[in-house]
Design a protein around this motif. Structure first.
Motif, mmCIF file in Angstrom:
data_model
loop_
_atom_site.group_PDB
_atom_site.id
_atom_site.type_symbol
_atom_site.label_atom_id
_atom_site.label_comp_id
_atom_site.label_asym_id
_atom_site.label_seq_id
_atom_site.Cartn_x
_atom_site.Cartn_y
_atom_site.Cartn_z
ATOM 1 N N ARG A 31 3.225 14.288 -7.200
ATOM 2 C CA ARG A 31 1.939 14.084 -6.517
ATOM 3 C C ARG A 31 0.908 13.031 -7.146
ATOM 4 O O ARG A 31 0.186 12.379 -6.369
ATOM 5 C CB ARG A 31 1.315 15.272 -6.733
ATOM 6 N N GLU A 32 1.243 12.740 -8.418
ATOM 7 C CA GLU A 32 0.052 11.620 -9.079
ATOM 8 C C GLU A 32 0.882 10.382 -8.449
ATOM 9 O O GLU A 32 -0.133 9.320 -8.107
ATOM 10 C CB GLU A 32 0.320 11.839 -10.586
ATOM 11 N N VAL A 33 1.976 10.033 -8.395
ATOM 12 C CA VAL A 33 2.423 8.793 -7.821
ATOM 13 C C VAL A 33 2.139 8.720 -6.429
ATOM 14 O O VAL A 33 1.986 7.492 -6.130
ATOM 15 C CB VAL A 33 4.242 8.708 -8.142
ATOM 16 N N LEU A 34 2.147 9.684 -5.680
ATOM 17 C CA LEU A 34 1.830 9.652 -4.218
ATOM 18 C C LEU A 34 0.062 8.975 -4.323
ATOM 19 O O LEU A 34 -0.155 8.226 -3.492
ATOM 20 C CB LEU A 34 1.664 10.894 -3.715
ATOM 21 N N GLN A 39 -3.419 4.640 -3.755
ATOM 22 C CA GLN A 39 -4.649 3.442 -4.141
ATOM 23 C C GLN A 39 -3.957 1.952 -3.974
ATOM 24 O O GLN A 39 -4.714 1.214 -3.502
ATOM 25 C CB GLN A 39 -4.862 3.849 -5.568
ATOM 26 N N ILE A 40 -2.591 1.771 -4.035
ATOM 27 C CA ILE A 40 -2.175 0.268 -3.883
ATOM 28 C C ILE A 40 -2.402 -0.037 -2.399
ATOM 29 O O ILE A 40 -2.767 -0.852 -2.017
ATOM 30 C CB ILE A 40 -0.668 0.418 -4.091
ATOM 31 N N ASN A 41 -2.216 1.056 -1.345
ATOM 32 C CA ASN A 41 -2.325 0.720 -0.085
ATOM 33 C C ASN A 41 -3.615 0.425 0.381
ATOM 34 O O ASN A 41 -3.926 -0.403 1.220
ATOM 35 C CB ASN A 41 -1.769 1.835 0.793
ATOM 36 N N GLU A 42 -4.870 1.358 -0.392
ATOM 37 C CA GLU A 42 -6.129 0.869 -0.067
ATOM 38 C C GLU A 42 -6.474 -0.671 -0.397
ATOM 39 O O GLU A 42 -7.343 -1.315 0.157
ATOM 40 C CB GLU A 42 -7.037 1.908 -0.887
#
Length: 233
Positions: A31-34, A39-42
């Motif tokens: 869930r943290e990696v999700l 955040q990368i995609n933002e």
């Protein structure tokens, strides 16, 4: 803000291309990696999250809206090129999962939070499959092996070397020219001071401070870190 992740398939005058990415590991770290991927995609659209995989089926059919899609065997059955990140905190378990994922269609993603502080990219060597979370600081001339996990807020000093499958929990700190061999696990707030070497598959407990070399396959706790037991290699 240093931009440390990119798509090799993008051209400067083309719209962003997102790549399919599965998360193996449907537990808390998954869930943290999700969140990390989101955040990368933002910051820059990079990944299309397809779903979670895990050999232990989660209680729900989806996790934060992302579906559970099956086991390692199901992931190995993909018929088109696919990326996967292995969100398993235990070093040995993560290595075992990587060994299971044998399909030639699979590539391991390297995930780096956009707010990670780092020297120019060429001064930090990253193996495939690394996960580097928010708040981490990596200075210069550092080598990280394959599938290294840096959880929130870790710091890595100059000339440090971390072997394959090392796992650092939140706010662990590595001094300059320290060397962590394969599969070392550092608990939350653990520290390895400058030039100390930690043997393969050693565990340094939460809050411990390693001020001298530690042997392979041991568990060390306290300040200074003291070996309390040895375990199977």
């Amino acid at each position: 803000m240093t931009k440390l992740f990119f798509s090799e398939y993008e051209e400067a005058d083309q719209p962003p291309i997102t790549r399919p990415l599965a998360i193996f590991g449907a537990g808390g770290l998954g869930r943290e990696v999700l969140m990390l991927i989101q955040q990368i995609n933002e910051y820059e659209p990079t990944w299309h999250i397809t779903g979670f995989y895990d050999d232990v089926r989660p209680e729900a059919d989806s996790i934060h809206g992302v579906p559970y899609l099956g086991t390692a065997a199901d992931l190995n059955a993909v018929t088109e090129p696919f990326h996967v990140t292995v969100a398993v905190g235990n070093s040995r378990s993560r290595a075992n999962v990587v060994d299971k994922l044998t399909s030639p269609q699979l590539s391991f993603a390297t995930l780096i939070h956009p707010a990670v502080a780092c020297a120019p990219y060429q001064q930090v060597e990253l193996g495939v499959g690394c996960i580097i979370s928010q708040g981490c600081i990596l200075t210069c001339d550092i080598v990280l092996g394959k599938h290294v996990l840096l959880n929130l807020g870790c710091t890595i000093g100059h000339d440090a070397v971390l072997g394959d499958f090392c796992s650092l929990m939140p706010h662990a700190n590595i001094g300059g020219a320290a060397h962590l061999e394969t599969g070392v696990y550092l608990g939350t707030n653990a520290t390895v001071i400058d030039r100390v070497r930690v043997g393969a598959h050693a565990i340094v407990g939460a809050g411990a401070v390693a001020v001298r070399d530690l042997p392979p396959s041991c568990t060390a706790v306290g300040v200074p870190a003291t070996v309390i037991k040895h375990h199977a290699s």
